[in-house]
Scaffold this motif. Structure first.
Motif, short mmCIF file in Angstrom:
data_model
loop_
_atom_site.label_atom_id
_atom_site.label_comp_id
_atom_site.label_asym_id
_atom_site.label_seq_id
_atom_site.Cartn_x
_atom_site.Cartn_y
_atom_site.Cartn_z
N VAL A 53 0.91 -1.00 -0.11
CA VAL A 53 0.19 0.17 0.16
C VAL A 53 0.76 1.21 0.18
O VAL A 53 0.65 2.37 -0.79
CB VAL A 53 -0.95 -0.13 1.08
N LEU A 111 2.67 2.00 -3.52
CA LEU A 111 1.64 2.48 -4.54
C LEU A 111 1.11 3.84 -4.41
O LEU A 111 0.22 4.12 -5.03
CB LEU A 111 0.35 1.44 -4.42
N GLU A 112 1.43 4.62 -3.21
CA GLU A 112 0.98 5.77 -3.03
C GLU A 112 1.33 6.76 -4.09
O GLU A 112 2.28 6.64 -4.90
CB GLU A 112 1.75 6.48 -1.69
N GLU A 160 -7.72 -1.66 1.17
CA GLU A 160 -6.73 -0.68 2.10
C GLU A 160 -7.00 0.56 1.23
O GLU A 160 -7.03 1.62 1.86
CB GLU A 160 -5.58 -1.06 2.34
N ARG A 161 -6.57 0.55 0.04
CA ARG A 161 -6.57 1.50 -0.87
C ARG A 161 -7.82 2.34 -1.08
O ARG A 161 -7.67 3.51 -1.05
CB ARG A 161 -5.91 1.15 -2.12
N LYS A 219 -8.83 4.19 2.22
CA LYS A 219 -7.93 5.50 2.42
C LYS A 219 -7.68 6.34 1.42
O LYS A 219 -7.60 7.46 1.63
CB LYS A 219 -6.42 4.78 3.14
N THR A 220 -7.49 5.97 0.27
CA THR A 220 -7.30 6.81 -0.93
C THR A 220 -8.33 6.30 -2.01
O THR A 220 -7.91 6.03 -2.94
CB THR A 220 -5.88 6.71 -1.14
N THR A 279 -8.12 2.56 -8.76
CA THR A 279 -7.49 1.35 -8.46
C THR A 279 -8.50 0.25 -9.20
O THR A 279 -9.83 0.18 -8.97
CB THR A 279 -7.93 0.95 -6.98
#
Length: 387
Positions: free
Chosen positions: A232, A235-236, A260-261, A264-265, A270
């Protein structure tokens, strides 16, 4: 007078060992070539078919010649062939196991194999037949899962690689390829990198440098307790184009990364899709290891549906890589052979990987090679040289 041919035959269903004996020399038809094999690669599927051939390939007619990964020299070309001439060195995938073929003449475990022109690429002078023979089925599985429209549908690889990102203002594109030191993973890492994607991979620590050398930007220990968090973090700021997974539980890890991505983002693109090329890190002779090998080749076994169902509950699609249309001249696999592999190997952009572990020379060594493959190898591929 045609050359004398021999083959390592599987004489009947569920039969071991293979029997070395005479085989007819078959001239090429339209769009075909005949290759005198200098080396052949060994895949898990080769010995799996000995155990469960009627279940996985009921169309096969015995006696049959198995084997997919071949490298050698063209000795005859059929009508309409324009890409190759007699004397050219080539590597490719033979297709005797394909439903559209089912012909022993198109099997790899023999001295002379009939090959489809579009399933073959030229071998550059700096690559030996033993090195070139590690590709074949591993390359095809990787290409199918990465580029086929029913799977990740990534952009096709090019020489030189595509820019990443392709357009100003867009996020860099990334893809996860687990099991980067495996035969399939070694091809997948290189293909994805050549298609213009940043590749995040996994392996054992001893193979980190090897996988990075293939083009992965980050490589993590597949046994690490922080693997999900590490992926994760890496991958930011990137678009995740999906995942191509090899290894026990790798699909679950990638599903957790995606979840998770998304939590959170959520504004970062994705793709919630995992192409499951399978495999098991356990003893390949155990039941779980055996079924993991079948999954590697796309076996749609009901007992393996549990992982797919569990991850689907998160809204993430997991799909086994089941190659269909292997002999289609317009498939993504065929285009890898006709448009990419030859120039990429010549330029050193794509290298035959993993390194061959040569068991010996001659068709009588194939049974020994199959037994070695069952035990499992790391960052190697079992190969047999031929006279």
């Amino acid at each position: 007078m045609p050359p004398k041919n021999q083959a390592a035959w599987i004489p009947a269903k569920k039969t071991r060992p293979l029997k070395v004996g005479d085989a007819p020399y078959t001239p090429p038809g339209p769009g075909q070539i005949v290759v005198k094999n200098g080396a052949v690669g060994i895949n898990p599927f080769d010995w799996v078919l000995q155990y469960v051939g009627p279940m996985m390939a009921p169309h096969l007619v015995y006696p049959m010649v198995l084997g997919t990964d071949v490298a050698g020299t063209v000795v005859e070309v059929g009508p309409g062939v324009t890409r190759f001439r007699v004397g050219d060195r080539v590597t490719g995938s033979s297709v005797s196991i394909a439903k559209e073929s089912g012909q022993a003449a198109e099997g790899g475990f023999q001295l002379y194999t009939v090959m489809r022109e579009y399933m073959v690429a030229p071998t550059p002078a700096h690559v030996t037949d033993e090195q070139a023979a590690v590709l074949g089925l591993g390359l095809g599985t990787a290409a199918y899962g990465l580029f086929h429209k029913d799977y990740l549908a990534l952009d096709m690889p090019q020489v030189p690689p595509l820019r990443n990102p392709r357009s100003p203002g867009k996020h860099p594109r990334a893809v996860i390829v687990t099991g980067g030191a495996s035969s399939v993973g070694s091809c997948a890492v290189q293909l994805a990198a050549s298609a213009g994607y940043e590749v995040l991979s996994t392996s054992s620590p001893k193979n980190f440098a090897y996988v990075k050398g293939l083009g992965a930007s980050h490589v993590f220990d597949y046994n690490s307790k922080t693997l999900v968090a590490d992926l994760v973090r890496a991958l930011e700021g990137r678009e995740l184009a999906g995942a191509f997974t090899i290894g026990a539980g790798a699909d679950q890890v990638c599903a957790a990364v995606m979840k998770e991505r998304l939590s959170k983002t959520p504004k970062l693109p994705t793709r919630k899709f995992i192409a499951l090329a399978g495999g098991s890190g356990r003893d390949p002779k155990s039941l779980e290891g055996f079924m993991g090998t079948i999954r590697l080749m796309g076996g749609m076994m009901s007992m393996m549906g549990k992982n797919a169902v569990n991850t689907m509950l998160t809204g993430i699609e997991v799909k086994f890589v089941l190659i269909r249309g292997l002999v289609d001249p317009e498939s993504c696999v065929s285009h890898i052979y006709t448009d990419f592999l030859g120039p990429a190997m010549a330029e050193g952009q794509f290298v035959p990987a993993p390194e061959p572990q040569v068991v010996g020379r001659g068709l009588d060594k194939i049974n020994e090679a199959l037994e070695l493959q069952k035990k499992g190898v790391s960052a190697k591929k079992i190969v047999v040289s031929l006279p």
